[in-house]
Design a protein around this motif. Sequence first.
Motif, PDB file in Angstrom:
ATOM      1  N   ASP A 257       0.844  -1.200   0.000  1.00  0.00           N
ATOM      2  CA  ASP A 257       0.000   0.000   0.000  1.00  0.00           C
ATOM      3  C   ASP A 257       0.883   1.255   0.000  1.00  0.00           C
ATOM      4  OD1 ASP A 257       0.937   0.342   2.563  1.00  0.00           O
ATOM      5  OD2 ASP A 257      -0.963  -0.120   3.558  1.00  0.00           O
ATOM      6  N   ASN A 258       0.260   2.423   0.213  1.00  0.00           N
ATOM      7  CA  ASN A 258       1.025   3.679   0.111  1.00  0.00           C
ATOM      8  C   ASN A 258       2.001   3.880   1.276  1.00  0.00           C
ATOM      9  OD1 ASN A 258      -0.977   4.093   2.012  1.00  0.00           O
ATOM     10  ND2 ASN A 258      -1.072   6.287   1.586  1.00  0.00           N
ATOM     11  N   GLN A 259       1.946   2.958   2.262  1.00  0.00           N
ATOM     12  CA  GLN A 259       2.943   3.027   3.355  1.00  0.00           C
ATOM     13  C   GLN A 259       3.916   1.857   3.271  1.00  0.00           C
ATOM     14  OE1 GLN A 259       1.099   4.174   7.199  1.00  0.00           O
ATOM     15  NE2 GLN A 259      -0.734   4.412   5.942  1.00  0.00           N
ATOM     16  N   MET A 260       3.979   1.245   2.115  1.00  0.00           N
ATOM     17  CA  MET A 260       4.884   0.130   1.808  1.00  0.00           C
ATOM     18  C   MET A 260       4.557  -1.123   2.627  1.00  0.00           C
ATOM     19  SD  MET A 260       6.106   2.428   0.023  1.00  0.00           S
ATOM     20  CE  MET A 260       7.092   1.509  -1.100  1.00  0.00           C
ATOM     21  N   ARG A 261       3.336  -1.194   3.168  1.00  0.00           N
ATOM     22  CA  ARG A 261       2.942  -2.342   3.978  1.00  0.00           C
ATOM     23  C   ARG A 261       2.360  -3.437   3.099  1.00  0.00           C
ATOM     24  NH1 ARG A 261      -0.935   0.941   8.002  1.00  0.00           N
ATOM     25  NH2 ARG A 261      -1.901   1.179   5.967  1.00  0.00           N
ATOM     26  N   THR A 262       2.623  -4.690   3.457  1.00  0.00           N
ATOM     27  CA  THR A 262       1.924  -5.796   2.815  1.00  0.00           C
ATOM     28  C   THR A 262       0.599  -5.976   3.549  1.00  0.00           C
ATOM     29  OG1 THR A 262       2.798  -7.493   4.296  1.00  0.00           O
ATOM     30  CG2 THR A 262       4.164  -6.903   2.386  1.00  0.00           C
ATOM     31  N   ASN A 263      -0.103  -7.052   3.233  1.00  0.00           N
ATOM     32  CA  ASN A 263      -1.387  -7.306   3.926  1.00  0.00           C
ATOM     33  C   ASN A 263      -1.178  -7.808   5.354  1.00  0.00           C
ATOM     34  OD1 ASN A 263      -0.260  -9.674   2.684  1.00  0.00           O
ATOM     35  ND2 ASN A 263      -2.115 -10.766   3.242  1.00  0.00           N
ATOM     36  N   LEU A 264       0.068  -8.168   5.741  1.00  0.00           N
ATOM     37  CA  LEU A 264       0.314  -8.713   7.079  1.00  0.00           C
ATOM     38  C   LEU A 264       0.933  -7.656   7.991  1.00  0.00           C
ATOM     39  CD1 LEU A 264       1.673 -12.278   6.266  1.00  0.00           C
ATOM     40  CD2 LEU A 264      -0.653 -11.576   6.804  1.00  0.00           C
ATOM     41  N   PRO A 265       0.587  -7.683   9.273  1.00  0.00           N
ATOM     42  CA  PRO A 265       1.102  -6.641  10.165  1.00  0.00           C
ATOM     43  C   PRO A 265       2.620  -6.666  10.260  1.00  0.00           C
ATOM     44  CG  PRO A 265      -0.171  -8.300  11.393  1.00  0.00           C
ATOM     45  CD  PRO A 265      -0.311  -8.629   9.956  1.00  0.00           C
ATOM     46  N   ASP A 266       3.232  -5.475  10.218  1.00  0.00           N
ATOM     47  CA  ASP A 266       4.681  -5.297  10.395  1.00  0.00           C
ATOM     48  C   ASP A 266       5.533  -5.962   9.321  1.00  0.00           C
ATOM     49  OD1 ASP A 266       4.350  -3.709  12.703  1.00  0.00           O
ATOM     50  OD2 ASP A 266       3.995  -5.526  13.879  1.00  0.00           O
ATOM     51  N   VAL A 267       4.914  -6.297   8.196  1.00  0.00           N
ATOM     52  CA  VAL A 267       5.693  -6.842   7.071  1.00  0.00           C
ATOM     53  C   VAL A 267       5.564  -5.858   5.905  1.00  0.00           C
ATOM     54  CG1 VAL A 267       6.069  -8.760   5.480  1.00  0.00           C
ATOM     55  CG2 VAL A 267       5.220  -9.220   7.797  1.00  0.00           C
ATOM     56  N   TYR A 268       6.711  -5.362   5.456  1.00  0.00           N
ATOM     57  CA  TYR A 268       6.777  -4.350   4.395  1.00  0.00           C
ATOM     58  C   TYR A 268       7.499  -4.941   3.189  1.00  0.00           C
ATOM     59  CZ  TYR A 268       5.917  -1.198   8.360  1.00  0.00           C
ATOM     60  OH  TYR A 268       5.383  -0.572   9.467  1.00  0.00           O
ATOM     61  N   ALA A 269       7.345  -4.302   2.025  1.00  0.00           N
ATOM     62  CA  ALA A 269       8.125  -4.739   0.854  1.00  0.00           C
ATOM     63  C   ALA A 269       8.483  -3.513   0.025  1.00  0.00           C
ATOM     64  CB  ALA A 269       7.337  -5.738   0.020  1.00  0.00           C
ATOM     65  N   ALA A 274       8.325  -5.754  -5.395  1.00  0.00           N
ATOM     66  CA  ALA A 274       7.051  -5.196  -4.917  1.00  0.00           C
ATOM     67  C   ALA A 274       6.171  -4.705  -6.066  1.00  0.00           C
ATOM     68  CB  ALA A 274       7.335  -4.043  -3.955  1.00  0.00           C
ATOM     69  N   GLU A 275       4.880  -4.757  -5.821  1.00  0.00           N
ATOM     70  CA  GLU A 275       3.901  -4.261  -6.805  1.00  0.00           C
ATOM     71  C   GLU A 275       3.036  -3.212  -6.107  1.00  0.00           C
ATOM     72  OE1 GLU A 275       1.498  -7.367  -8.526  1.00  0.00           O
ATOM     73  OE2 GLU A 275      -0.074  -5.939  -9.072  1.00  0.00           O
ATOM     74  N   PHE A 276       2.992  -2.018  -6.698  1.00  0.00           N
ATOM     75  CA  PHE A 276       2.176  -0.946  -6.119  1.00  0.00           C
ATOM     76  C   PHE A 276       1.151  -0.491  -7.145  1.00  0.00           C
ATOM     77  CE2 PHE A 276       1.415   3.640  -5.574  1.00  0.00           C
ATOM     78  CZ  PHE A 276       0.835   3.624  -4.312  1.00  0.00           C
ATOM     79  N   ASN A 277      -0.100  -0.518  -6.795  1.00  0.00           N
ATOM     80  CA  ASN A 277      -1.162  -0.087  -7.719  1.00  0.00           C
ATOM     81  C   ASN A 277      -1.051  -0.776  -9.073  1.00  0.00           C
ATOM     82  OD1 ASN A 277      -2.774   1.542  -6.306  1.00  0.00           O
ATOM     83  ND2 ASN A 277      -1.872   3.489  -7.001  1.00  0.00           N
ATOM     84  N   GLY A 278      -0.727  -2.048  -9.073  1.00  0.00           N
ATOM     85  CA  GLY A 278      -0.619  -2.816 -10.324  1.00  0.00           C
ATOM     86  C   GLY A 278       0.680  -2.599 -11.067  1.00  0.00           C
ATOM     87  N   LYS A 279       1.581  -1.763 -10.521  1.00  0.00           N
ATOM     88  CA  LYS A 279       2.822  -1.456 -11.254  1.00  0.00           C
ATOM     89  C   LYS A 279       4.034  -2.110 -10.611  1.00  0.00           C
ATOM     90  CE  LYS A 279       2.134   2.912 -13.576  1.00  0.00           C
ATOM     91  NZ  LYS A 279       1.834   4.245 -13.180  1.00  0.00           N
ATOM     92  N   ALA A 297       8.778   4.476   7.120  1.00  0.00           N
ATOM     93  CA  ALA A 297       7.565   3.872   7.697  1.00  0.00           C
ATOM     94  C   ALA A 297       7.935   2.926   8.836  1.00  0.00           C
ATOM     95  CB  ALA A 297       6.788   3.127   6.607  1.00  0.00           C
ATOM     96  N   ILE A 298       8.988   2.124   8.647  1.00  0.00           N
ATOM     97  CA  ILE A 298       9.406   1.172   9.689  1.00  0.00           C
ATOM     98  C   ILE A 298       9.861   1.928  10.940  1.00  0.00           C
ATOM     99  CG2 ILE A 298      11.250  -0.511  10.252  1.00  0.00           C
ATOM    100  CD1 ILE A 298      10.872  -1.555   7.324  1.00  0.00           C
ATOM    101  N   ALA A 299      10.460   3.102  10.714  1.00  0.00           N
ATOM    102  CA  ALA A 299      10.912   3.913  11.856  1.00  0.00           C
ATOM    103  C   ALA A 299       9.752   4.697  12.489  1.00  0.00           C
ATOM    104  CB  ALA A 299      12.009   4.873  11.401  1.00  0.00           C
ATOM    105  N   GLY A 300       8.539   4.451  12.030  1.00  0.00           N
ATOM    106  CA  GLY A 300       7.368   5.042  12.671  1.00  0.00           C
ATOM    107  C   GLY A 300       6.936   6.377  12.088  1.00  0.00           C
ATOM    108  N   ASP A 304       3.460   8.611   2.507  1.00  0.00           N
ATOM    109  CA  ASP A 304       2.358   8.478   1.559  1.00  0.00           C
ATOM    110  C   ASP A 304       2.961   8.321   0.160  1.00  0.00           C
ATOM    111  OD1 ASP A 304      -0.014   8.518   0.200  1.00  0.00           O
ATOM    112  OD2 ASP A 304      -0.386  10.667   0.486  1.00  0.00           O
ATOM    113  N   TYR A 305       3.286   7.097  -0.190  1.00  0.00           N
ATOM    114  CA  TYR A 305       3.903   6.816  -1.496  1.00  0.00           C
ATOM    115  C   TYR A 305       2.824   6.895  -2.575  1.00  0.00           C
ATOM    116  CZ  TYR A 305       6.361   4.095  -5.129  1.00  0.00           C
ATOM    117  OH  TYR A 305       6.937   3.672  -6.304  1.00  0.00           O
ATOM    118  N   ARG A 306       3.119   7.653  -3.622  1.00  0.00           N
ATOM    119  CA  ARG A 306       2.116   7.819  -4.691  1.00  0.00           C
ATOM    120  C   ARG A 306       2.542   7.139  -5.985  1.00  0.00           C
ATOM    121  NH1 ARG A 306      -0.990  12.594  -3.627  1.00  0.00           N
ATOM    122  NH2 ARG A 306      -1.310  12.570  -1.387  1.00  0.00           N
TER     123      ARG A 306
END
Length: 375
Positions: A257-269, A274-279, A297-300, A304-306
């Motif tokens: 998502d726009n905060q680089m989060r995957t669907n699982l808590p505390d897991v980023y990519a 990574a795929e963002f908005n189909g790209k 984002a990991i540092a809290g 808002d990645y666009r």
Amino acid sequence: MKIIIIGNGVAANSAASAIRDHERESDITMISDENLFFYARPRLTEYLAGKSPFEKIIVHDEKWYEKNNIDLLRGARVSSIDTEHRMVCGSFEDLPYDKLLIASGASPSFPPFYNPPLEKVFVLRTKEQADRIIATAQQCRSAAIIGGGLLGIETAYALSERGLESTIVEYYKWLLPRQLDEDSASILQELLLQKGIKFLLGKQTSSLSNENGKISISFSDGGSVYVDMTIISAGVRPNIAFLRDSKISIGRGITIDNQMRTNLPDVYAAGDCAEFNGKMYGIWPAAKEQGEMAGHAIAGQSVDYRGSVMSTKLKVAGIDVASVGDFSIAPSTTVEVLHEEGVFKKYFREGNKLKGAILIGDTSDYFKLQNEIAG
Ligand SMILES: Cc1cc2nc3c(=O)[nH]c(=O)nc-3n(C[C@H](O)[C@H](O)[C@H](O)COP(=O)(O)OP(=O)(O)OC[C@H]3O[C@@H](n4cnc5c(N)ncnc54)[C@H](O)[C@@H]3O)c2cc1C
């Protein structure tokens, strides 16, 4: 807090730097299956050409990791993630995490006509692969590069610098079909021809085989060519096989998502996996930007990645080429072309807004245009 970063490429290192910009307390462990410090992957072609010793393309040496208090596990392969128990598992003792960033990048794709391994047929993504190509090139006089994209052109030029006759085989009618339109590609092709690179365009490869010490490349139109070695440069696929048994949501890559989060808590990519908005961008600047965002984002921090501007800058055979933004032509698009001695510039606008540009010969406006398109 224990932070684990899978990967040691630009996305991973940008994330680690961004985290350290905010705090020094957390434990950061980076894991890479390459046995090397962070190097500039795009500059592997300079190394391949014999123009840069490998040390020159290293971006972060051992001291950088020490200074930033980062534990780098080199030559260590992640085989799975247990997201329920928050553990990363692989060729090392299982590692617990509080926050996890997956920045595992991508590997070369194998097109359907290629069943590896085939003698003297290679792909290029890592130093190890570059070393294998160099060793074989020393005994070869000709090479075909299948794929006329960015990497294919740079590889063809690198091998021609080593004295091989290099031919680019491209399925599309023109070079760099993702970055250039037909007009600008023909200008680049002419410049590359003058540097000794040969082309087979609009050619669909149907099979590859070893014949009497040569590689035979056959085409769907019935023709074929014989060369001493071949490099396949037909795109990349994300390194996500180790997520097979996890519950991480995968589209073409790991969806974020726009905060680089995957669907699982505390897991980023971030980056090429990574795929963002189909790209999926597959380029260095986007991997860097996504890595930085993930680190903040990991540092809290709130991010808002666009999306990234699709931009490419290429210097091959001394020719500067840049492509920024979107150059598709809608009925409302206006196109401006400037073409004079050695310099070609093409701008694509919607109303007053610049949406894309192609520059050949003079790319000094590259960053300015990138900002204008992004802004
Ligand atoms: C020769 C070449 C030329 C290029 N030229 C350009 C260019 O001119 N312009 C441009 O924009 N882009 C270029 N690119 C693309 C660019 O290099 C990539 O987009 C960028 O490196 C992606 O960075 P990343 O950090 O996402 O992934 P990567 O650089 O692929 O890093 C991934 C990391 O993950 C590790 N890893 C993967 N799987 C595992 C696992 N299971 N266990 C442990 N570690 C793992 C790898 O060892 C590596 O450290 C080029 C690429 C190549 C190969």
